[in-house]
Structure formats: C-alpha cells, structure tokens
Design an enzyme around this catalytic site. Sequence first.
Site, PDB file in Angstrom:
ATOM      1  N   ARG A   1     -15.678 -22.967 -56.885  1.00  0.00           N
ATOM      2  CA  ARG A   1     -15.309 -21.802 -56.103  1.00  0.00           C
ATOM      3  C   ARG A   1     -14.579 -20.817 -57.011  1.00  0.00           C
ATOM      4  O   ARG A   1     -14.200 -21.143 -58.139  1.00  0.00           O
ATOM      5  CB  ARG A   1     -14.423 -22.205 -54.933  1.00  0.00           C
ATOM      6  CG  ARG A   1     -15.148 -22.993 -53.855  1.00  0.00           C
ATOM      7  CD  ARG A   1     -14.166 -23.647 -52.898  1.00  0.00           C
ATOM      8  NE  ARG A   1     -13.288 -22.663 -52.276  1.00  0.00           N
ATOM      9  CZ  ARG A   1     -12.119 -22.977 -51.717  1.00  0.00           C
ATOM     10  NH1 ARG A   1     -11.680 -24.217 -51.737  1.00  0.00           N
ATOM     11  NH2 ARG A   1     -11.392 -22.030 -51.157  1.00  0.00           N
TER      12      ARG A   1
ATOM     13  N   LYS B   1     -10.570 -33.342 -50.041  1.00  0.00           N
ATOM     14  CA  LYS B   1     -10.274 -33.208 -48.613  1.00  0.00           C
ATOM     15  C   LYS B   1     -11.189 -32.203 -47.922  1.00  0.00           C
ATOM     16  O   LYS B   1     -11.301 -32.202 -46.694  1.00  0.00           O
ATOM     17  CB  LYS B   1      -8.814 -32.812 -48.408  1.00  0.00           C
ATOM     18  CG  LYS B   1      -8.435 -31.432 -48.901  1.00  0.00           C
ATOM     19  CD  LYS B   1      -6.953 -31.148 -48.693  1.00  0.00           C
ATOM     20  CE  LYS B   1      -6.546 -29.781 -49.209  1.00  0.00           C
ATOM     21  NZ  LYS B   1      -7.199 -28.678 -48.491  1.00  0.00           N
ATOM     22  N   ASP B   2     -11.872 -31.341 -48.703  1.00  0.00           N
ATOM     23  CA  ASP B   2     -12.788 -30.349 -48.133  1.00  0.00           C
ATOM     24  C   ASP B   2     -14.209 -30.869 -47.988  1.00  0.00           C
ATOM     25  O   ASP B   2     -15.063 -30.179 -47.415  1.00  0.00           O
ATOM     26  CB  ASP B   2     -12.824 -29.089 -49.010  1.00  0.00           C
ATOM     27  CG  ASP B   2     -11.490 -28.380 -49.077  1.00  0.00           C
ATOM     28  OD1 ASP B   2     -10.725 -28.463 -48.097  1.00  0.00           O
ATOM     29  OD2 ASP B   2     -11.209 -27.737 -50.107  1.00  0.00           O
TER      30      ASP B   2
ATOM     31  N   THR C   1      -0.107 -21.018 -41.069  1.00  0.00           N
ATOM     32  CA  THR C   1      -0.958 -22.125 -41.487  1.00  0.00           C
ATOM     33  C   THR C   1      -2.327 -21.973 -40.847  1.00  0.00           C
ATOM     34  O   THR C   1      -2.460 -21.352 -39.787  1.00  0.00           O
ATOM     35  CB  THR C   1      -0.351 -23.488 -41.106  1.00  0.00           C
ATOM     36  OG1 THR C   1      -1.220 -24.537 -41.537  1.00  0.00           O
ATOM     37  CG2 THR C   1      -0.145 -23.593 -39.599  1.00  0.00           C
TER      38      THR C   1
ATOM     39  N   SER D   1      -4.089 -24.934 -40.694  1.00  0.00           N
ATOM     40  CA  SER D   1      -4.363 -26.355 -40.485  1.00  0.00           C
ATOM     41  C   SER D   1      -3.886 -26.818 -39.115  1.00  0.00           C
ATOM     42  O   SER D   1      -2.705 -26.712 -38.785  1.00  0.00           O
ATOM     43  CB  SER D   1      -3.668 -27.170 -41.582  1.00  0.00           C
ATOM     44  OG  SER D   1      -3.632 -28.543 -41.249  1.00  0.00           O
ATOM     45  N   LEU D   2      -4.807 -27.362 -38.324  1.00  0.00           N
ATOM     46  CA  LEU D   2      -4.425 -27.917 -37.021  1.00  0.00           C
ATOM     47  C   LEU D   2      -3.535 -29.134 -37.202  1.00  0.00           C
ATOM     48  O   LEU D   2      -2.624 -29.373 -36.399  1.00  0.00           O
ATOM     49  CB  LEU D   2      -5.688 -28.288 -36.242  1.00  0.00           C
ATOM     50  CG  LEU D   2      -6.658 -27.138 -35.934  1.00  0.00           C
ATOM     51  CD1 LEU D   2      -7.871 -27.662 -35.182  1.00  0.00           C
ATOM     52  CD2 LEU D   2      -5.963 -26.044 -35.123  1.00  0.00           C
ATOM     53  N   ARG D   3      -3.770 -29.927 -38.244  1.00  0.00           N
ATOM     54  CA  ARG D   3      -2.925 -31.094 -38.515  1.00  0.00           C
ATOM     55  C   ARG D   3      -1.483 -30.676 -38.761  1.00  0.00           C
ATOM     56  O   ARG D   3      -0.547 -31.245 -38.174  1.00  0.00           O
ATOM     57  CB  ARG D   3      -3.472 -31.855 -39.732  1.00  0.00           C
ATOM     58  CG  ARG D   3      -2.524 -32.954 -40.232  1.00  0.00           C
ATOM     59  CD  ARG D   3      -2.993 -33.539 -41.549  1.00  0.00           C
ATOM     60  NE  ARG D   3      -3.016 -32.562 -42.634  1.00  0.00           N
ATOM     61  CZ  ARG D   3      -1.982 -32.242 -43.389  1.00  0.00           C
ATOM     62  NH1 ARG D   3      -0.799 -32.784 -43.151  1.00  0.00           N
ATOM     63  NH2 ARG D   3      -2.105 -31.380 -44.373  1.00  0.00           N
ATOM     64  N   ARG D   4      -1.295 -29.709 -39.666  1.00  0.00           N
ATOM     65  CA  ARG D   4       0.072 -29.292 -39.997  1.00  0.00           C
ATOM     66  C   ARG D   4       0.788 -28.716 -38.770  1.00  0.00           C
ATOM     67  O   ARG D   4       1.971 -28.965 -38.553  1.00  0.00           O
ATOM     68  CB  ARG D   4       0.039 -28.277 -41.134  1.00  0.00           C
ATOM     69  CG  ARG D   4      -0.323 -28.898 -42.470  1.00  0.00           C
ATOM     70  CD  ARG D   4      -0.645 -27.859 -43.518  1.00  0.00           C
ATOM     71  NE  ARG D   4      -0.901 -28.475 -44.823  1.00  0.00           N
ATOM     72  CZ  ARG D   4      -1.580 -27.895 -45.802  1.00  0.00           C
ATOM     73  NH1 ARG D   4      -2.064 -26.667 -45.631  1.00  0.00           N
ATOM     74  NH2 ARG D   4      -1.753 -28.517 -46.944  1.00  0.00           N
TER      75      ARG D   4
ATOM     76  N   ARG E   1      -4.708 -17.549 -43.971  1.00  0.00           N
ATOM     77  CA  ARG E   1      -5.666 -18.200 -44.862  1.00  0.00           C
ATOM     78  C   ARG E   1      -5.778 -17.384 -46.139  1.00  0.00           C
ATOM     79  O   ARG E   1      -5.188 -16.331 -46.291  1.00  0.00           O
ATOM     80  CB  ARG E   1      -7.026 -18.347 -44.175  1.00  0.00           C
ATOM     81  CG  ARG E   1      -7.033 -19.380 -43.060  1.00  0.00           C
ATOM     82  CD  ARG E   1      -8.450 -19.668 -42.579  1.00  0.00           C
ATOM     83  NE  ARG E   1      -9.300 -19.966 -43.708  1.00  0.00           N
ATOM     84  CZ  ARG E   1     -10.584 -19.587 -43.807  1.00  0.00           C
ATOM     85  NH1 ARG E   1     -11.134 -18.891 -42.828  1.00  0.00           N
ATOM     86  NH2 ARG E   1     -11.286 -19.911 -44.858  1.00  0.00           N
ATOM     87  N   GLY E   2      -6.565 -17.884 -47.083  1.00  0.00           N
ATOM     88  CA  GLY E   2      -6.729 -17.221 -48.364  1.00  0.00           C
ATOM     89  C   GLY E   2      -6.241 -18.115 -49.490  1.00  0.00           C
ATOM     90  O   GLY E   2      -5.772 -19.231 -49.264  1.00  0.00           O
ATOM     91  N   ASN E   3      -6.375 -17.633 -50.733  1.00  0.00           N
ATOM     92  CA  ASN E   3      -5.919 -18.441 -51.845  1.00  0.00           C
ATOM     93  C   ASN E   3      -4.391 -18.508 -51.867  1.00  0.00           C
ATOM     94  O   ASN E   3      -3.713 -17.842 -51.082  1.00  0.00           O
ATOM     95  CB  ASN E   3      -6.487 -17.920 -53.173  1.00  0.00           C
ATOM     96  CG  ASN E   3      -6.038 -16.500 -53.481  1.00  0.00           C
ATOM     97  OD1 ASN E   3      -4.876 -16.153 -53.338  1.00  0.00           O
ATOM     98  ND2 ASN E   3      -6.977 -15.662 -53.914  1.00  0.00           N
TER      99      ASN E   3
ATOM    100  N   THR F   1      -2.475 -15.261 -52.290  1.00  0.00           N
ATOM    101  CA  THR F   1      -2.634 -14.406 -51.109  1.00  0.00           C
ATOM    102  C   THR F   1      -1.686 -14.850 -50.001  1.00  0.00           C
ATOM    103  O   THR F   1      -1.032 -14.032 -49.348  1.00  0.00           O
ATOM    104  CB  THR F   1      -4.085 -14.448 -50.603  1.00  0.00           C
ATOM    105  OG1 THR F   1      -4.954 -13.911 -51.607  1.00  0.00           O
ATOM    106  CG2 THR F   1      -4.243 -13.634 -49.325  1.00  0.00           C
ATOM    107  N   ARG F   2      -1.584 -16.140 -49.800  1.00  0.00           N
ATOM    108  CA  ARG F   2      -0.694 -16.653 -48.750  1.00  0.00           C
ATOM    109  C   ARG F   2       0.769 -16.370 -49.090  1.00  0.00           C
ATOM    110  O   ARG F   2       1.555 -15.991 -48.214  1.00  0.00           O
ATOM    111  CB  ARG F   2      -0.905 -18.161 -48.570  1.00  0.00           C
ATOM    112  CG  ARG F   2      -2.303 -18.529 -48.109  1.00  0.00           C
ATOM    113  CD  ARG F   2      -2.395 -19.998 -47.795  1.00  0.00           C
ATOM    114  NE  ARG F   2      -3.770 -20.477 -47.839  1.00  0.00           N
ATOM    115  CZ  ARG F   2      -4.172 -21.654 -47.405  1.00  0.00           C
ATOM    116  NH1 ARG F   2      -3.290 -22.482 -46.885  1.00  0.00           N
ATOM    117  NH2 ARG F   2      -5.426 -22.019 -47.493  1.00  0.00           N
TER     118      ARG F   2
ATOM    119  N   CYS G   1     -11.664 -31.540 -40.369  1.00  0.00           N
ATOM    120  CA  CYS G   1     -10.517 -30.637 -40.224  1.00  0.00           C
ATOM    121  C   CYS G   1     -10.495 -29.921 -38.878  1.00  0.00           C
ATOM    122  O   CYS G   1      -9.580 -29.151 -38.610  1.00  0.00           O
ATOM    123  CB  CYS G   1     -10.513 -29.610 -41.363  1.00  0.00           C
ATOM    124  SG  CYS G   1     -11.952 -28.520 -41.372  1.00  0.00           S
TER     125      CYS G   1
END
Length: 454
Positions: free
Chosen positions: A161, A231-232, A275, A277-280, A297-299, A302-303, A386
């Site tokens: 990526r 994880k992806d 975030t 992430s639903l987990r977080r 979201r983003g790199n 960016t976050r 995810c």
Amino acid sequence: MNRRFSLMVSLDSGVGPILVVGGGCVGERKVRTILSADFPVTLISPTATSGLQSLASKGLIKWHAREVTADDFLSHRLAVIALAREDTEKILPMASKARCLVDCCGAGELGDWSLAAQFRTETNLVGVGSFGKSPSASADLRMNIQSWMESDRERPILFSRKSALARAQTMEAARALAKTGLPVEIKTMSTCGDEKQDCHLSAFGGNGAFVKCLEEAILEGKGDGAVHSLKDVPSVLPDGLELVAVLPRASTSDAIVSNHKGGLEGLPAGAVVGTSSLRRKAQLAITRPDLDYTLIRGNVNTRLAKLQAGDADAIVLAKAGLDRLGISPEGTTTLPFLPAPCQGIIAVEARSGSRLAEEFRAINHRPTWLMALAERELLKTLQVGCHVPFAALSEWVDGELRLRAQTLSYDGRHIEFEGSLAVRSDDDARDLGRDVALSIKASAEAISMLEEKP
C-alpha cells in the site's frame, strides 16, 4: 516561471542548519530526509505534527513555535518552504531579499532547489528526485534502488500500500529477504480501504478492504506477492494465493494519544475519541461509558493531524505502527486491551508455488507463525472480521501457547475465553484456535454479541 532542475549535488553539513518553514506532514517528511543526511534543522511553524514535536523534544531539531520572519531567512543559506502555494508566495519575497535559496514544496517552479528522496549506504549517498512532479514515484524508486543495491539477482515484484507505514513494513520484509541474497522490486497501490475514508471499516464487511486490490494484481500476473498487516488479511484467502512468511511480532498494544494529561483516565466526561475500530470503541466503553466517539480514518500522520486540529480529544492507534514510523507523540499511553487478532504481525502473501513464496519461507519466524495460525483459525471458525467487536491474542507461556479471546458489546458487556496447548506443529496451532472458537460458540451470550449490530 518555468525552472528546470538538472544538477544534483551533495553539500557539506557545515553549510549550517537548513530552515524548514511549515510543521505539517510535508514538513515532517522533509525534516526527516534532511536529518538522514546529518544536516541540522531549524523548524519555524506555529504548530507541528506529533512526529516533529517528538524530534524537537529529543533535541534532534530546533523548533520555534511562531511565524517565520525575514531574520530567519537572513540567518540561513538554505530553506524548505513546506506550505501551500498561497502561503509560499506571501513569504517568498523575504527569502529572495535575504538571498536564501529555497525549496518550495507547494510551488516547485518558484524554488531555487529541490530536495531529493535519498538513502545512505556504507560508501554512497543515493538521491532520487522528480523535483516536485511526483514525490510518490520518487519514494518508490528510492525503495527499489535501495533493494537493488543489495544484490544483483533478478527481482520478483512485491506490492505494498502507499502509506508511510505500509512502505516501512514492506521495506522491513524486503530487507529481511535481501539478507538471503534476493532483492525485490516494490510497487505501491491504493486499495479501496485507503480511498474510501468516510465510512467505518465494518462497511466493507470485514473482507479485506486493504488487501483485495493487491491480491487481484498478484492473480493477474502483475506481481509476485504483497506485504500486509496480518490483522487486515481475511482468514480465507483467494485460490492460488497463500501466506508464506511472517516477521517477528512487534508490540500488540493499543495506544491512546490524548490532548489531555493522564491518558484514558484523564479524559473528561463527554470527551470525543477518534477511532474507526468497533473493537476499540466497545473496549473503551467497559471503563469509560461516558465518552463519545467520532470516525477518524487515514494514515497515522493524518489521524494525528486531525487530533491536533481539534477533531477529537484523543485517538487510538496501534503502538506497533507508531514504533515502525519512529513516532512518539506527546500524550501517548498504552491501553490494557486485548488487541485485534494478529495485531503487530507483518505478513507476506504470495502466489502459490512461486519463487518468491519459497524464498520468503526461509525467513519465516516460526514462533510468530504459530501464533498467527491459532488466531486466524479462531477467526475462520467463528467467521468474524473487523465488522464485529472482537479481540484475541496468543502468547507463549512456559512452553505452551495460550490463546485469549474476548467478545464485546457496545454497552460495555464482555466475555473472555482462554485455552492453552503445547503447540509443536501447524496443526496444533490450528487445533488451539478451533477449540477456543468452539467454546465461544457454546455461549449463547457470546454469540449474541458477535451478531449485535453497531
């Protein structure tokens, strides 16, 4: 004005510090390139990225948190203006009057020089420059030259990526393979997960938002393999592809970066956490049900920039990503959460039976590989990704592999499961993952959590 940059030179660092104006992501990239050439840096900017703040706190650069003045240009021979065109044009007359040579990142044709993407070997300093026309292409070419210089063998193609973190992970895998005598050619691609930034990852159904485009390119014969954050990667791969190697596992922790002191506990009631992430989000609800959330979201940069801009009071990131980028933002603390399955693991996916597959098997890190097999078999048996709040982590304890898993609800409810086994083979690892998954399936409450809609 059209300027043609055609002469690449190397400079003695005794020329003095290079002035960098602008503390955003572009400014940070320029600063890191300059530091890699052992040049001192003076940064002038009212604000700075977390990465630049970290460099300043370590004494690696001098940062003045203010607007640039004419005196700044008078005291420097070279400057990099890492601002948008409109802002560059406003301050350029000061640089010209001071006879300070400038690299204008946001308006390349206005500058006097251009900073090349570069790397250092034992005997050479190698630079690649598009002079503002295509910085991304220059970065890709730099990576490939660096890989090529390590060997003269024919190079298979490895996809990555485009984010800075993905490039860092791919270079880590490429360097490991190069030690066996095989360099690779690296090609970067954008994925649908990169391009669609306005929705949760759950909107992709948990089916490889960050890997599908790379897998399609391999199957079409455009390349031989790809490097992923494991994880992806979905637990079931397309026919013709296989995971062939993993690197030693990095930190599995999540980290919260906050604008408030005291980490998670220091956030005031009603604070907004960014975030995707639903987990977080579900894990945060266990101890802090009084927080609000926003999609960020983003790199990584960016976050962090969105956090600095006030889009959130805090954000949650994987510590492994921060470590691989060499970023230590102020206000960062780790969280005591179970991570996403396979978090912290870099994996290589390749075409089955290919030369690249066989070469990468030689560098596979066996202890991490068995952890990955257990966690991926757990996911495969439960058929989750995810798109549901779910956490799992395997660890080696006294010669056995211990696998812990956690089902979560958005109201703070959670159930933990655990299994251990003296794992010696791939099948043993898969058996452990399957056993823990079956114990989860036997719990009606746990299954209801996995089926809960966000």
